[in-house]
Design an enzyme around this catalytic site. Structure first.
Site, PDB file in Angstrom:
ATOM      1  N   LYS A  11      42.906 -71.684 146.983  1.00 37.32           N
ATOM      2  CA  LYS A  11      43.428 -71.677 145.614  1.00 37.32           C
ATOM      3  C   LYS A  11      44.662 -72.574 145.510  1.00 37.32           C
ATOM      4  O   LYS A  11      44.805 -73.335 144.548  1.00 37.32           O
ATOM      5  CB  LYS A  11      43.724 -70.228 145.175  1.00 37.32           C
ATOM      6  CG  LYS A  11      42.444 -69.420 144.936  1.00 37.32           C
ATOM      7  CD  LYS A  11      42.654 -67.913 144.762  1.00 37.32           C
ATOM      8  CE  LYS A  11      41.298 -67.211 144.634  1.00 37.32           C
ATOM      9  NZ  LYS A  11      41.376 -65.745 144.511  1.00 37.32           N
ATOM     10  N   GLN A  60      45.732 -60.797 144.880  1.00 30.45           N
ATOM     11  CA  GLN A  60      44.520 -60.988 145.670  1.00 30.45           C
ATOM     12  C   GLN A  60      44.027 -59.643 146.206  1.00 30.45           C
ATOM     13  O   GLN A  60      44.799 -58.860 146.757  1.00 30.45           O
ATOM     14  CB  GLN A  60      44.811 -61.970 146.826  1.00 30.45           C
ATOM     15  CG  GLN A  60      43.591 -62.383 147.628  1.00 30.45           C
ATOM     16  CD  GLN A  60      42.619 -63.272 146.863  1.00 30.45           C
ATOM     17  OE1 GLN A  60      43.008 -64.042 145.992  1.00 30.45           O
ATOM     18  NE2 GLN A  60      41.342 -63.154 147.173  1.00 30.45           N
ATOM     19  N   ASP A  96      42.559 -63.636 136.385  1.00 31.13           N
ATOM     20  CA  ASP A  96      41.369 -63.132 137.083  1.00 31.13           C
ATOM     21  C   ASP A  96      40.364 -62.563 136.083  1.00 31.13           C
ATOM     22  O   ASP A  96      39.206 -62.334 136.429  1.00 31.13           O
ATOM     23  CB  ASP A  96      41.775 -62.005 138.044  1.00 31.13           C
ATOM     24  CG  ASP A  96      41.785 -62.426 139.509  1.00 31.13           C
ATOM     25  OD1 ASP A  96      41.054 -63.359 139.859  1.00 31.13           O
ATOM     26  OD2 ASP A  96      42.526 -61.798 140.277  1.00 31.13           O
TER      27      ASP A  96
END
Ligand code: GUN
Length: 283
Positions: free
Chosen positions: A48, A92, A117
């Site tokens: 990422k 995460q 997200d």
């Protein structure tokens, strides 16, 4: 005849290139919160950050210790919500075991405008209702692979194996939004092979190495493998790639299929978040 290999790396690279001008103009900032040392998470986070560098997006990696208390994590989320310089952020997953039960509360605490997200109830709601403002990144990546490869979804029979909140469920809805006839299968589905064999588009998102075998796939089906299983053989998908590619018309590899698309879709969501925060509705 062997299937067309759907090259997620190439499609992701094109998507990232298409975002560069907006990134330069809007200057968004993406923040990634990591808790602990899960090796898979560390690898995804590296990808990422690399993608941010590729498009010139400002980014920050906040790494909290494994034994981080929920109050500390919540304080971090509150600070990111309140920081006007932060466009979007993710925590995460998975979290260390002592924080797992806290995940729903944590997701709920993220400002929906910064929830890149797309995991929170507001953004899942938008996705469910069809506006897909900030859709979850992995399902968005799967849809992008299909659409950019010219694979028709409308009217087709799509079978999603897996019902997680972050992949299976939202992906089923996003396929339905595009007029597929959708079946969701899971661990308790009876006669799974019979269901998967009905699919024009078969999506495997279960986390079990090679569980979709050739006898479960219709000739000419499009097969998308969301699985990322770390085994002694290396990183392998949920689909028995070698056998299934002889039956499918198109298939994603692992690695190099859905994985890079998840990363590119997250970057896209951060650009979209910046536009939404500026009051734009043309996203
Ligand atoms: N863990 C596995 N996939 C994801 C994802 O898309 N977002 C976050 N935050 N964690 C993940």
């Amino acid at each position: 005849m062997s299937a067309v290999i759907l090259d997620g790396r190439a499609i992701a690279s094109e998507l990232l290139s298409s975002l560069k001008a907006d990134v330069q103009k809007l200057n968004p900032k993406l923040v990634i919160v990591q808790v602990g040392e899960d090796p898979a998470s560390a690898s995804y986070i590296k990808q990422k950050i690399k993608a941010c560098a590729e498009v010139g997006m400002r980014n920050e990696h906040i790494h909290l210790p494994t034994k981080c208390a929920r109050e500390d994590l919540m304080r971090t989320v509150t600070a990111l919500n309140q920081n006007p310089d932060v466009t979007g952020f993710i925590v995460q997953l998975p979290l260390p075991p002592h924080l797992t039960a806290f995940v729903p509360e944590l997701i709920d605490a993220i400002d929906p405008k910064k929830d890149i997200d797309g995991f929170g109830a507001i953004n899942i709601g938008h996705t469910f209702l069809g506006s897909e403002q900030l859709p979850p990144a992995t399902p968005a990546g799967v849809i992008h692979i299909l659409e950019s490869s010219g694979i028709a979804i409308e009217g087709k029979r799509a079978v999603v194996v897996g019902r997680s909140n972050i992949v299976g469920k939202p992906l089923a809805i996003m396929l339905l939004n595009r007029h597929a006839t959708v079946t969701i299968c899971h661990t308790r589905t009876e006669e799974l092979g019979r269901r998967t064999k009905e699919a024009d588009i078969l999506i495997a998102a279960v986390g079990k190495p090679k569980m979709i075998t050739a006898d479960m796939v219709k000739k000419g089906a499009v097969v998308i493998d969301v699985g990322m299983n770390r085994t002694e053989e290396g990183l392998i998908g949920d689909v028995d790639f070698k056998a299934v590619k002889e039956i499918a018309s198109a298939i994603t590899p692992v690695p190099g299929g859905v994985g890079p698309m998840t990363v590119a879709s997250l970057i896209k969501n951060c650009v979209t978040a910046k536009k939404l925060q500026a009051g734009r509705s043309d996203v």
